[in-house]
Structure formats: structure tokens, C-alpha cells
Write a protein that holds these residues in place. Structure first.
Motif, PDB file in Angstrom:
ATOM      1  N   PRO A  88      -9.947  21.508  -3.854  1.00 42.27           N
ATOM      2  CA  PRO A  88      -9.276  21.721  -2.557  1.00 42.27           C
ATOM      3  C   PRO A  88      -9.314  20.505  -1.639  1.00 42.27           C
ATOM      4  O   PRO A  88      -8.405  20.313  -0.830  1.00 42.27           O
ATOM      5  CB  PRO A  88     -10.059  22.899  -1.954  1.00 42.27           C
ATOM      6  N   THR A  89     -10.365  19.691  -1.761  1.00 40.36           N
ATOM      7  CA  THR A  89     -10.486  18.523  -0.885  1.00 40.36           C
ATOM      8  C   THR A  89      -9.797  17.286  -1.458  1.00 40.36           C
ATOM      9  O   THR A  89      -9.745  16.258  -0.789  1.00 40.36           O
ATOM     10  CB  THR A  89     -11.967  18.199  -0.642  1.00 40.36           C
ATOM     11  N   GLU A  90      -9.291  17.368  -2.674  1.00 42.51           N
ATOM     12  CA  GLU A  90      -8.654  16.214  -3.312  1.00 42.51           C
ATOM     13  C   GLU A  90      -7.139  16.312  -3.120  1.00 42.51           C
ATOM     14  O   GLU A  90      -6.444  16.993  -3.879  1.00 42.51           O
ATOM     15  CB  GLU A  90      -9.014  16.168  -4.799  1.00 42.51           C
ATOM     16  N   LYS A  91      -6.658  15.619  -2.116  1.00 42.75           N
ATOM     17  CA  LYS A  91      -5.232  15.708  -1.796  1.00 42.75           C
ATOM     18  C   LYS A  91      -4.555  14.338  -1.783  1.00 42.75           C
ATOM     19  O   LYS A  91      -3.606  14.107  -2.514  1.00 42.75           O
ATOM     20  CB  LYS A  91      -5.044  16.404  -0.444  1.00 42.75           C
ATOM     21  N   PHE A  92      -5.050  13.422  -0.962  1.00 45.79           N
ATOM     22  CA  PHE A  92      -4.368  12.141  -0.786  1.00 45.79           C
ATOM     23  C   PHE A  92      -5.228  10.994  -1.316  1.00 45.79           C
ATOM     24  O   PHE A  92      -6.456  11.026  -1.227  1.00 45.79           O
ATOM     25  CB  PHE A  92      -4.059  11.896   0.699  1.00 45.79           C
ATOM     26  N   ARG A  93      -4.528   9.994  -1.870  1.00 47.94           N
ATOM     27  CA  ARG A  93      -5.180   8.759  -2.306  1.00 47.94           C
ATOM     28  C   ARG A  93      -4.310   7.580  -1.893  1.00 47.94           C
ATOM     29  O   ARG A  93      -3.102   7.725  -1.687  1.00 47.94           O
ATOM     30  CB  ARG A  93      -5.382   8.735  -3.828  1.00 47.94           C
ATOM     31  N   MET A  94      -4.947   6.442  -1.806  1.00 48.01           N
ATOM     32  CA  MET A  94      -4.209   5.226  -1.502  1.00 48.01           C
ATOM     33  C   MET A  94      -4.032   4.417  -2.782  1.00 48.01           C
ATOM     34  O   MET A  94      -4.911   4.409  -3.648  1.00 48.01           O
ATOM     35  CB  MET A  94      -4.946   4.395  -0.452  1.00 48.01           C
ATOM     36  N   ALA A  95      -2.892   3.763  -2.904  1.00 49.62           N
ATOM     37  CA  ALA A  95      -2.606   2.931  -4.067  1.00 49.62           C
ATOM     38  C   ALA A  95      -2.186   1.547  -3.594  1.00 49.62           C
ATOM     39  O   ALA A  95      -1.559   1.405  -2.538  1.00 49.62           O
ATOM     40  CB  ALA A  95      -1.515   3.553  -4.928  1.00 49.62           C
ATOM     41  N   LYS A  96      -2.542   0.537  -4.386  1.00 44.74           N
ATOM     42  CA  LYS A  96      -2.202  -0.846  -4.039  1.00 44.74           C
ATOM     43  C   LYS A  96      -1.492  -1.504  -5.212  1.00 44.74           C
ATOM     44  O   LYS A  96      -1.890  -1.331  -6.370  1.00 44.74           O
ATOM     45  CB  LYS A  96      -3.468  -1.633  -3.697  1.00 44.74           C
ATOM     46  N   VAL A  97      -0.447  -2.251  -4.901  1.00 43.70           N
ATOM     47  CA  VAL A  97       0.274  -2.996  -5.934  1.00 43.70           C
ATOM     48  C   VAL A  97      -0.561  -4.222  -6.291  1.00 43.70           C
ATOM     49  O   VAL A  97      -0.777  -5.108  -5.462  1.00 43.70           O
ATOM     50  CB  VAL A  97       1.673  -3.418  -5.442  1.00 43.70           C
ATOM     51  N   LEU A 135       0.839  -1.195   0.000  1.00 44.59           N
ATOM     52  CA  LEU A 135       0.000   0.000   0.000  1.00 44.59           C
ATOM     53  C   LEU A 135       0.875   1.246   0.000  1.00 44.59           C
ATOM     54  O   LEU A 135       1.843   1.334   0.764  1.00 44.59           O
ATOM     55  CB  LEU A 135      -0.922   0.011   1.226  1.00 44.59           C
ATOM     56  N   TYR A 136       0.513   2.201  -0.858  1.00 37.10           N
ATOM     57  CA  TYR A 136       1.230   3.468  -0.943  1.00 37.10           C
ATOM     58  C   TYR A 136       0.277   4.601  -0.588  1.00 37.10           C
ATOM     59  O   TYR A 136      -0.859   4.640  -1.054  1.00 37.10           O
ATOM     60  CB  TYR A 136       1.779   3.711  -2.357  1.00 37.10           C
ATOM     61  N   TYR A 137       0.760   5.539   0.247  1.00 41.75           N
ATOM     62  CA  TYR A 137       0.025   6.773   0.513  1.00 41.75           C
ATOM     63  C   TYR A 137       0.534   7.813  -0.476  1.00 41.75           C
ATOM     64  O   TYR A 137       1.706   8.189  -0.436  1.00 41.75           O
ATOM     65  CB  TYR A 137       0.259   7.255   1.940  1.00 41.75           C
ATOM     66  N   VAL A 138      -0.344   8.278  -1.348  1.00 48.26           N
ATOM     67  CA  VAL A 138       0.069   9.139  -2.456  1.00 48.26           C
ATOM     68  C   VAL A 138      -0.502  10.542  -2.266  1.00 48.26           C
ATOM     69  O   VAL A 138      -1.709  10.708  -2.052  1.00 48.26           O
ATOM     70  CB  VAL A 138      -0.402   8.558  -3.810  1.00 48.26           C
ATOM     71  N   ASP A 139       0.384  11.523  -2.341  1.00 48.86           N
ATOM     72  CA  ASP A 139      -0.022  12.932  -2.336  1.00 48.86           C
ATOM     73  C   ASP A 139      -0.249  13.339  -3.790  1.00 48.86           C
ATOM     74  O   ASP A 139       0.700  13.607  -4.532  1.00 48.86           O
ATOM     75  CB  ASP A 139       1.060  13.792  -1.690  1.00 48.86           C
ATOM     76  N   PHE A 140      -1.510  13.373  -4.206  1.00 50.36           N
ATOM     77  CA  PHE A 140      -1.834  13.597  -5.613  1.00 50.36           C
ATOM     78  C   PHE A 140      -1.564  15.026  -6.056  1.00 50.36           C
ATOM     79  O   PHE A 140      -1.544  15.310  -7.257  1.00 50.36           O
ATOM     80  CB  PHE A 140      -3.296  13.226  -5.878  1.00 50.36           C
ATOM     81  N   ARG A 141      -1.356  15.928  -5.130  1.00 46.93           N
ATOM     82  CA  ARG A 141      -1.050  17.305  -5.506  1.00 46.93           C
ATOM     83  C   ARG A 141       0.299  17.401  -6.204  1.00 46.93           C
ATOM     84  O   ARG A 141       0.540  18.334  -6.973  1.00 46.93           O
ATOM     85  CB  ARG A 141      -1.066  18.196  -4.266  1.00 46.93           C
ATOM     86  N   VAL A 142       1.173  16.421  -5.943  1.00 48.26           N
ATOM     87  CA  VAL A 142       2.475  16.409  -6.612  1.00 48.26           C
ATOM     88  C   VAL A 142       2.344  15.900  -8.041  1.00 48.26           C
ATOM     89  O   VAL A 142       3.101  16.295  -8.929  1.00 48.26           O
ATOM     90  CB  VAL A 142       3.467  15.532  -5.816  1.00 48.26           C
ATOM     91  N   ILE A 143       1.346  15.035  -8.275  1.00 46.62           N
ATOM     92  CA  ILE A 143       1.179  14.427  -9.597  1.00 46.62           C
ATOM     93  C   ILE A 143       0.323  15.299 -10.508  1.00 46.62           C
ATOM     94  O   ILE A 143       0.624  15.460 -11.688  1.00 46.62           O
ATOM     95  CB  ILE A 143       0.547  13.025  -9.450  1.00 46.62           C
TER      96      ILE A 143
END
Length: 352
Positions: A123-132, A109-117
Motif C-alpha cells: 500500500p505504501t509503494e506508489k511513486f518512484r523517481m527515475a533518472k535518464v 528526472l521522471y516521476y513514475v506511478d509504479f501502480r500503473v506498471i
């Protein structure tokens, strides 16, 4: 005699006695008694010391003056200790993230800061989780969660409340990243944390849907050999176990079991217990793809990009001619093969 008369007689008797005693006291004795009574409190007052208290706000406590330096040093040491523990914990998490991303495994599991991508986020869309979800050679396939989170700690809450056990928590769309690209995401701060479940559990909660662990009791040729190979593969660091896994996958693949064929192709792709051979890997992926096994089709497309002379368009045409539905690959991030897929699909429709 009545009671009232008796009480009156007793009162008269006591009154007469008190009068006689009062007459016996002389005026001089009365004055002496009065003086002694008035003098007693004065003597008591003289014996008690009198203190006059004053408060000087400018004069600090002598104890504080003596230990002021020690107190300041203790406060500084406590602040340094707390700050150091926080920084050390962050350092450990960073090292853990780098180690997990450098050697990925399924269901990481990865904690992804989507603001970097991405830049055009709400404003409320910041973090998402990713799974291999898949690993093919040096290409890692991940699926992002269907939900955005405002703060990073809310991802921990998603694990705590077992939201990951639901099938649709992660999107079906697949995203392929090379190992170098994943490490660059860590360096840029896009992947802020990586965690690895133990089995299907993390923090005491299920993070892998239960359906992934269900097995059928129906007899399928090659299935038993494939399961045995997977068990041996858990101890692949031991050469003997890796060789046994290769043998079992070979038996399963020759019996026509699609998953066994994919696992055998993975062995050739990674060079586990056998010399690395991408051509043989593609051959076994192709045999499993003809059986409409979706993971094999996606893996073939990924490996094909790494082999010179591999024509992905011809591969798609063969699948369409064999009656395999490849519409699902639109959800996959095959990147350079997308145009080839569309071309093959159009040609197949024209022929039919």
C-alpha cells in the motif's frame, strides 16, 4: 486657645449662618423649588423620541436584494478563474512532460506511478523517481530510485532536501526503453511528470552527485580532444560546431581514449555531422569495450539488436577471452541478450 476649641468655634459660626438662611426661606418658596427640580427630568424625557425596534428574520437586507445577482456572478467568476488556473497549470505540466520525454537528455528526472506498471505492490509503494542515465540511439536507459513514496509531492521533497545527491539514491540496475515505450508510459499515466535540471541543479538543489563533475588532472592521451569535442557538441545545432566535434572525437578515438571512441560511435549512431552508419558505430563501441569500458559494452549490446547479423554471443566471448569482466552486465536490462550473455559466460568458464 487650643486647636479643638478654635475648630468648635468656627463650626458654631457656620452653623448659625446656615440656620439663619434656612429661616429666610418661606414654605411656598420651598415648594416651588421642589416642583422645579422634579419637573426638569420629565421635560427632558418628553423631548427624547422613543423608538420601538423589531427584528424580522424573514425580511432580507434590501442591499442584498438589489445586488444579489451581481454577488452570485462574482462568486461564479472567481470559482471559474481558480479552476481555470489549476487546469491550465496541469496542462502546462503535461505539455512539459511530453516535450522532455520526446527529446530526452542525460539526468532528466521522471516521476513514475509504479501502480500503473506493477500490480503486486504494498500500500505504501506508489511513486518512484527515475533518472535518464544513458541514451543510445533511440534507446533510453533509466535508473529507478531505491525508495518508494506514498504521495507524488514527496518526490518534490526529495529534491528539496537534496536526497538525489547521494550516490545510492538510484539503483544500479539499468532499464532500457525505446522512445515509443517511453511515450506509451506517458500516455498510460505511468510517467506523471518529467523535469529537466539545469546543470546539476533543480529548484536550487543538487540533483546530480558531485562526483560526476570531478575531473582528474592526470594526462591521458585523447582526453583533451574528447573534452573539446564535448564542448563543441553543446552547439551541435550549428553545422560547423558539429563538424568540429566530430573531428575532435575522431582524434581522441584514434589515440585510444575509450570515452572518445564511445562519443565517436554515438556520432555515427545518431548521424550527427556524418552519415548514419550502425556498423561503424559498432566498431568503435567494440574497441572501447575491449578496454573494459562498461558504457561501451552496454551500448554495443543495445545497438547490436538493431543490426542484422550481429552476434552478441560472439561479442561476449571476445570480451571474456580478452580478460574483460562482464559480470556487471547482469545489472543491465539487456533483455534479449541475457541468454546470450549467460551462454558466453558458461563457455568461457569451460574453456578456462
Amino acid at each position: 486657645m487650643p486647636q479643638a476649641a478654635i475648630r468648635q468655634e468656627e463650626d458654631d459660626e457656620f452653623l448659625s449662618k446656615a440656620t439663619e438662611q434656612q429661616q429666610d426661606i418661606s414654605p411656598q418658596g420651598a415648594e416651588e423649588a421642589l416642583v422645579s427640580v422634579n419637573a426638569a427630568p420629565a421635560e427632558a424625557i418628553k423631548k427624547e423620541p422613543y423608538y420601538h425596534y423589531t427584528v424580522d428574520t424573514k425580511d432580507p437586507d434590501p442591499w442584498l436584494i438589489m445586488h444579489r445577482t451581481k454577488i452570485i456572478i462574482v462568486i461564479i467568476l472567481l470559482a471559474v478563474a481558480v479552476t481555470g488556473s489549476i487546469l491550465y497549470k496541469d496542462f502546462q505540466l503535461d505539455e512539459q512532460t511530453k516535450a522532455i520525454v520526446a527529446a530526452p537528455q542525460l539526468n532528466d528526472l521522471y516521476y513514475v506511478d509504479f501502480r500503473v506498471i506493477k500490480n503486486n505492490l504494498r500500500p505504501t509503494e506508489k511513486f518512484r523517481m527515475a533518472k535518464v542515465s544513458d541514451i543510445t540511439g533511440n534507446v533510453v536507459t533509466i535508473n529507478f530510485s531505491s525508495y518508494f513514496y506514498l504521495q507524488e509531492h514527496e518526490l518534490n521533497e526529495a529534491i528539496r532536501y537534496a536526497q538525489l545527491r547521494f550516490e545510492k539514491f538510484f539503483q544500479e540496475k539499468r532499464h532500457n526503453y525505446t522512445m515509443v515505450e517511453l511515450q506509451s508510459l506517458v500516455a498510460s499515466g505511468a510517467i506523471v511528470l518529467a523535469r529537466r535540471p539545469e546543470g546539476n541543479m533543480l529548484d536550487g538543489n543538487v540533483v546530480v552527485p558531485d562526483s560526476h563533475f570531478k575531473s582528474s588532472s592526470i594526462f591521458i592521451p585523447g582526453k583533451k580532444e574528447n573534452l573539446a569535442g564535448l564542448e563543441y557538441l553543446k552547439f551541435a545545432k550549428m553545422n560547423e560546431k558539429a563538424t568540429l566535434a566530430l573531428t575532435k572525437f575522431q582524434e581522441s578515438a584514434e589515440l585510444g581514449f575509450a570515452q572518445g571512441q564511445v562519443n565517436l560511435a554515438q556520432m555515427y549512431l545518431n548521424g550527427t555531422a556524418v552519415e548514419k552508419d550502425l556498423q561503424k558505430s559498432l566498431e568503435w563501441f567494440k574497441k572501447a569495450s575491449i578496454q573494459a569500458y562498461e558504457p561501451a559494452i552496454l551500448k554495443y549490446a543495445i545497438v547490436c539488436q538493431q543490426v542484422d547479423g550481429c552476434n552478441i554471443a560472439e561479442f561476449y566471448q571476445e570480451l571474456v577471452q580478452a580478460g574483460v569482466n562482464i559480470e556487471f552486465t547482469k545489472q543491465a536490462d539487456i533483455r534479449a541478450t541475457t541468454k546470450a550473455f549467460e551462454r558466453a559466460l558458461e563457455e568461457a568458464k569451460v574453456k578456462t
